[in-house]
Design a protein around this motif. Structure first.
Motif, mmCIF file in Angstrom:
data_model
loop_
_atom_site.group_PDB
_atom_site.id
_atom_site.type_symbol
_atom_site.label_atom_id
_atom_site.label_comp_id
_atom_site.label_asym_id
_atom_site.label_seq_id
_atom_site.Cartn_x
_atom_site.Cartn_y
_atom_site.Cartn_z
ATOM 1 N N VAL A 1 3.920 -74.879 23.488
ATOM 2 C CA VAL A 1 3.288 -76.393 23.595
ATOM 3 C C VAL A 1 4.384 -77.353 22.987
ATOM 4 N N ASP A 2 4.220 -78.346 23.625
ATOM 5 C CA ASP A 2 5.020 -79.545 23.065
ATOM 6 C C ASP A 2 4.215 -80.533 21.966
ATOM 7 N N GLY A 3 3.219 -80.195 21.829
ATOM 8 C CA GLY A 3 2.515 -81.121 20.619
ATOM 9 C C GLY A 3 1.062 -80.996 20.554
ATOM 10 N N PHE A 4 0.440 -81.454 19.580
ATOM 11 C CA PHE A 4 -1.004 -81.400 19.357
ATOM 12 C C PHE A 4 -1.664 -82.808 19.357
ATOM 13 N N PHE A 5 -3.122 -82.883 19.911
ATOM 14 C CA PHE A 5 -3.739 -83.934 19.630
ATOM 15 C C PHE A 5 -5.161 -83.395 19.106
ATOM 16 N N PHE A 6 -5.507 -83.937 18.147
ATOM 17 C CA PHE A 6 -7.027 -83.371 17.390
ATOM 18 C C PHE A 6 -8.014 -84.471 17.586
ATOM 19 N N ASN A 7 -8.930 -83.943 18.604
ATOM 20 C CA ASN A 7 -9.981 -85.113 19.072
ATOM 21 C C ASN A 7 -11.007 -85.283 17.744
ATOM 22 N N TRP A 8 -11.643 -86.430 17.679
ATOM 23 C CA TRP A 8 -12.680 -86.610 16.552
ATOM 24 C C TRP A 8 -12.664 -85.917 15.273
ATOM 25 N N MET A 9 -11.455 -86.228 14.898
ATOM 26 C CA MET A 9 -11.236 -85.377 13.392
ATOM 27 C C MET A 9 -11.549 -86.648 12.484
ATOM 28 N N SER A 10 -13.007 -86.626 12.304
ATOM 29 C CA SER A 10 -13.658 -87.591 11.284
ATOM 30 C C SER A 10 -14.542 -87.206 10.510
ATOM 31 N N PHE A 11 -15.234 -87.876 9.751
ATOM 32 C CA PHE A 11 -16.673 -87.625 9.142
ATOM 33 C C PHE A 11 -17.801 -88.311 10.220
ATOM 34 N N ASN A 12 -18.423 -87.422 10.793
ATOM 35 C CA ASN A 12 -19.209 -87.849 12.040
ATOM 36 C C ASN A 12 -20.445 -88.646 11.605
ATOM 37 N N GLU A 13 -20.353 -90.087 11.205
ATOM 38 C CA GLU A 13 -21.456 -90.437 10.931
ATOM 39 C C GLU A 13 -22.195 -91.097 12.075
ATOM 40 N N VAL A 14 -21.590 -91.150 13.072
ATOM 41 C CA VAL A 14 -22.222 -91.885 14.371
ATOM 42 C C VAL A 14 -22.098 -90.566 15.275
ATOM 43 N N ASP A 15 -23.127 -90.382 16.013
ATOM 44 C CA ASP A 15 -22.985 -89.194 17.426
ATOM 45 C C ASP A 15 -22.930 -89.708 18.617
ATOM 46 N N TYR A 16 -22.812 -89.076 19.555
ATOM 47 C CA TYR A 16 -22.640 -89.492 20.913
ATOM 48 C C TYR A 16 -23.677 -90.172 21.305
ATOM 49 N N SER A 17 -24.805 -90.230 20.908
ATOM 50 C CA SER A 17 -25.719 -91.267 21.244
ATOM 51 C C SER A 17 -25.727 -92.509 20.485
ATOM 52 N N LYS A 18 -24.735 -92.701 19.839
ATOM 53 C CA LYS A 18 -24.622 -93.927 18.803
ATOM 54 C C LYS A 18 -25.487 -94.136 17.710
ATOM 55 N N ALA A 19 -26.081 -92.745 17.528
ATOM 56 C CA ALA A 19 -27.067 -92.676 16.498
ATOM 57 C C ALA A 19 -26.321 -92.731 14.961
ATOM 58 N N HIS A 20 -26.722 -93.622 14.130
ATOM 59 C CA HIS A 20 -26.125 -93.231 12.664
ATOM 60 C C HIS A 20 -26.734 -92.281 12.028
ATOM 61 N N ARG A 21 -25.836 -91.218 11.541
ATOM 62 C CA ARG A 21 -26.573 -89.982 10.859
ATOM 63 C C ARG A 21 -26.023 -89.955 9.492
ATOM 64 N N ARG B 1 -13.575 -95.413 1.318
ATOM 65 C CA ARG B 1 -11.927 -95.017 0.896
ATOM 66 C C ARG B 1 -11.945 -93.455 0.684
ATOM 67 N N PHE B 2 -12.767 -92.874 0.222
ATOM 68 C CA PHE B 2 -12.764 -91.509 -0.009
ATOM 69 C C PHE B 2 -12.668 -90.637 1.315
ATOM 70 N N THR B 3 -13.342 -90.977 2.289
ATOM 71 C CA THR B 3 -13.089 -90.344 3.555
ATOM 72 C C THR B 3 -11.810 -90.528 4.014
ATOM 73 N N ALA B 4 -11.312 -91.720 4.028
ATOM 74 C CA ALA B 4 -10.042 -92.230 4.250
ATOM 75 C C ALA B 4 -9.035 -91.140 3.839
ATOM 76 N N GLY B 5 -9.041 -91.139 2.510
ATOM 77 C CA GLY B 5 -8.126 -90.152 1.605
ATOM 78 C C GLY B 5 -7.968 -88.999 2.115
ATOM 79 N N VAL B 6 -9.332 -88.255 2.404
ATOM 80 C CA VAL B 6 -9.588 -87.034 3.034
ATOM 81 C C VAL B 6 -8.733 -86.475 4.171
ATOM 82 N N LEU B 7 -8.992 -87.463 5.158
ATOM 83 C CA LEU B 7 -8.480 -87.476 6.423
ATOM 84 C C LEU B 7 -6.842 -87.645 6.546
#
Length: 671
Positions: A152-172, A207-213
């Motif tokens: 493969v010629d590269g990688f993309f990681f989808n939705w690599m985040s702290f999922n505070e908001v789900d697909y229905s736009k609900a804040h979790r 700021r903490f989650t940004a640093g982890v990511l």
């Protein structure tokens, strides 16, 4: 490997098939035929994570059952082999954001856990936390399995985040798993782990989650690079290629310049790092069968390439499954970028004004909304006045200054940022002392009573009016030019900071006091006050200016051209040297300046088709002119219309529809 040996350091064009489970039997050759006709030279293919489109042997991965439809049983293997024969790059889309119920039950330590102790489950899948073992360790095992089997010629990681908001736009809410509890306690001792945006510790959580990511991204990048140096990671600021998804969403107020803003912010920060804009061809994930309006989609790609990004188009399923009307213009623009890659190679920002974007990690949600309104209003004002500008995220100011790249600008604009990082304030002071102009609006640079900006025309701040009622009915008087009568009054909208000028400061825009505004019989009594709405002061070879109110918010909310014009006049007065192009183009045409391996490049983008929630066909513009005063060589050729131009910039431009690209010299075939 040197930069010249890395394929992704040169302009490229991508197409993404975001595959559903049922698509594993797709005809690889048929898709590749479509990509070649479309103009794409890279294919982003769904490979692994939630579902593996290859026969994974890892216990914690799930083979797609639809692979049984393929004689080989291996979609990824078939795609990589077929694409390789055609010279098309295949990049692996991975999604580690969720696991199935069985694995969530077996490994609760992997999972996102709410403040109430519950896991986050959506459509039978459980969200995992970037602090946990699945992201921190198992991810690398999956990447290694893919690299062991496929070129493969590269990688993309989808939705690599702290999922505070789900697909229905609900804040979790914020994650309270054990790994996050330990990590946050070490990051912010004594601060209670927040439940959500309303909690006092939420800015620290961001700021903490940004640093982890950031740290995880850096580890993944190093791991992939060590194993396959020519395969980039497409992700955030710490990746090889910065990713931006250009998309629409039902229920979200549209910011028409979102794509240009994000690309500019990335390219201004690190002009040597490629950016990929993946434009979504459908309206919203729940409405993925409905294609995007073609004129809207065209703006995604034009704004992207004008600011130096590589274009990508993203569909759900395969090309045979969708009939999106916007794919025709998407292909046209993708082929334009491919056919003129000599002018897009190393395309970097070349404006002389820098607009600083507020830092979302330092501001409370309500203050971020206010600062964003100021930023967007000033963004629109500069665009309409034909003052080309680059965007820079606030935390990146010290980095750019340390690299000596601030010196290329004549003006830095600070839109209601609040207290500045001391390193940024010091850098801006040195910039002004060396000859640059600094223009601060609203609360920018105020920390308590004093100003953090060296050379500020403000001696001290004496009062703050930052509520609707405290500024209601307050006006600023615009003095006339050369002794003429005043040009009228402007309403103060947003916030006003009452300041005491330095003894040697120049002042303007005097305040008229508030007065009753109802009933009509009582609407009188505005008095001139000895309070300025604009201040300037020389500092070394440059100067510092302060507008201690929020003209950008006012323009963004009310739309009076007077707010725009007062800000632009202040910007031109503060800047060192010319920063505005000489043109008679209408205000709806954006001028974007860049420099590439082929010389100066000017993109003209026609925004006359903007409507409240989208774009329509722009009105054509005829017979206008443009000259960049500080360029020794003016553009001599229009790429899209294939027309020669007056080398002095005095002649008429060709007809402008959606966009045009003006360059110093024509392509070889046109000489």
């Amino acid at each position: 490997m040197s930069a010249d040996e890395l394929w992704w350091r040169r302009p490229f064009q991508m197409f993404q098939t975001n595959l559903r489970e049922i698509d594993a039997g797709l005809d690889v050759e048929r898709v590749l035929d479509y990509l070649e006709d479309f103009g794409a030279r890279a294919w982003l293919l769904s490979v692994g994570g939630i579902v593996s489109n290859y026969p994974t042997d890892l216990e914690f991965q799930t083979r797609n059952p639809a692979l049984a439809e393929r004689p080989s049983g291996d979609l990824v293997g078939d795609a990589v082999a077929a694409a390789g024969r055609r010279g098309i790059r295949v990049l692996a889309r991975m999604d580690f954001s969720k696991v199935d119920h069985r694995r969530a039950e077996r490994h609760p330590e992997w999972c996102f856990t709410g403040a109430d102790g519950t896991q986050q489950v959506y459509n039978g899948l459980t969200s995992v936390c970037p602090s946990g073992d699945y992201y921190q360790h198992r991810l690398f095992e999956v990447v290694d399995e893919v690299l062991d089997r496929y070129a493969v010629d590269g990688f993309f990681f989808n939705w690599m985040s702290f999922n505070e908001v789900d697909y229905s736009k609900a804040h979790r809410g914020c994650c309270h798993c054990l790994a996050c509890r330990r990590g946050f306690a070490a990051f912010a001792p004594g601060t209670e782990l927040p439940a959500g945006p309303g909690s006092p510790g939420y800015p620290a959580w961001r700021r903490f989650t940004a640093g982890v990511l950031d740290e995880l991204t850096a580890r993944v990048r190093a791991h992939v690079s060590a194993r396959r140096p020519a395969a980039p990671l497409i992700l955030g600021d710490r990746a090889d290629i910065v990713f931006h998804e250009a998309n629409n969403a039902v229920g979200r107020t549209l910011w028409h310049h979102r794509t240009a803003e994000h690309v500019s912010a990335a390219r201004t920060h690190r002009p040597d790092v490629p950016v990929l804009t993946n434009a979504v061809a459908f309206v919203d994930m729940p409405y993925r069968l409905a294609g995007e309006e073609p004129n809207h989609f065209a703006q995604y790609l034009v704004q992207a390439i004008a600011r130096g990004a590589n274009p990508s188009t993203y569909i759900m399923g395969t090309p045979d499954d969708v009939g999106y009307e916007c794919l025709d213009v998407a292909g046209e623009l993708t082929r334009f970028h491919r056919d003129h890659d000599a002018f897009y190679r190393d395309l970097a920002p070349a404006a002389r004004v820098l607009l600083v974007r507020p830092d979302p990690l330092k501001l409370a949600p309500e203050r971020l909304e206010e600062a964003t309104g100021e930023f967007r209003g000033l963004y629109s004002a500069l665009l309409e006045a034909h003052v080309p500008f680059d965007v820079l995220p606030e935390p990146r100011v010290p980095d750019v200054a340390a690299q000596g790249r601030l010196d290329g600008y004549g003006l830095v604009v600070l839109p209601d940022l609040g207290p500045l990082d001391p390193a940024a304030a010091a850098a801006l002071g040195r910039f002004a002392r060396g000859g640059g102009g600094v223009l601060a609006t609203g609360a920018s640079g105020f920390d308590g009573e004093g100003s953090q900006l060296d050379g500020s025309p403000v001696l001290r701040r004496t009062a703050v009016r930052d509520t609707v009622e405290s500024v209601r009915s307050m006006h600023l008087r615009r003095p006339g030019r050369d002794g003429a009568r005043p040009r009228g009054e402007l309403p103060v909208v947003g916030a006003f900071h009452v300041v005491e000028p330095s003894p040697d400061a120049e002042t303007d825009l005097p305040v008229l006091s508030r007065a009753p505004y109802g009933p009509p019989e009582k609407c009188h009594g505005h008095l001139p006050l000895d309070i300025p709405g604009a201040l300037w002061r020389a500092h070394g070879a440059g100067q510092v200016a302060v507008l201690p109110w929020t003209p950008g918010r006012a323009y963004h909310q009310v739309g009076l051209s007077g707010h725009r014009d007062v800000f632009v006049e202040a910007a031109l007065r503060t800047a060192n040297g010319p920063v505005r192009v000489d043109t008679d183009l209408p205000e709806q045409v954006e001028v974007v300046l860049g420099g590439s391996a082929a010389g100066g490049v000017v993109h003209l983008i026609n925004h006359s088709g903007e409507v409240p929630q989208g774009f329509r066909a722009p009105l054509p513009v005829h017979g206008r002119r443009l000259r960049v005063p500080w360029w020794s060589r003016q553009p001599s050729f229009a790429l899209r219309s294939r027309t020669g131009l007056d080398p002095d910039g005095a002649g008429a431009l060709p007809r402008l529809d959606l966009f045009e690209v003006l360059v110093e010299r024509p392509p070889v075939a046109d000489r």
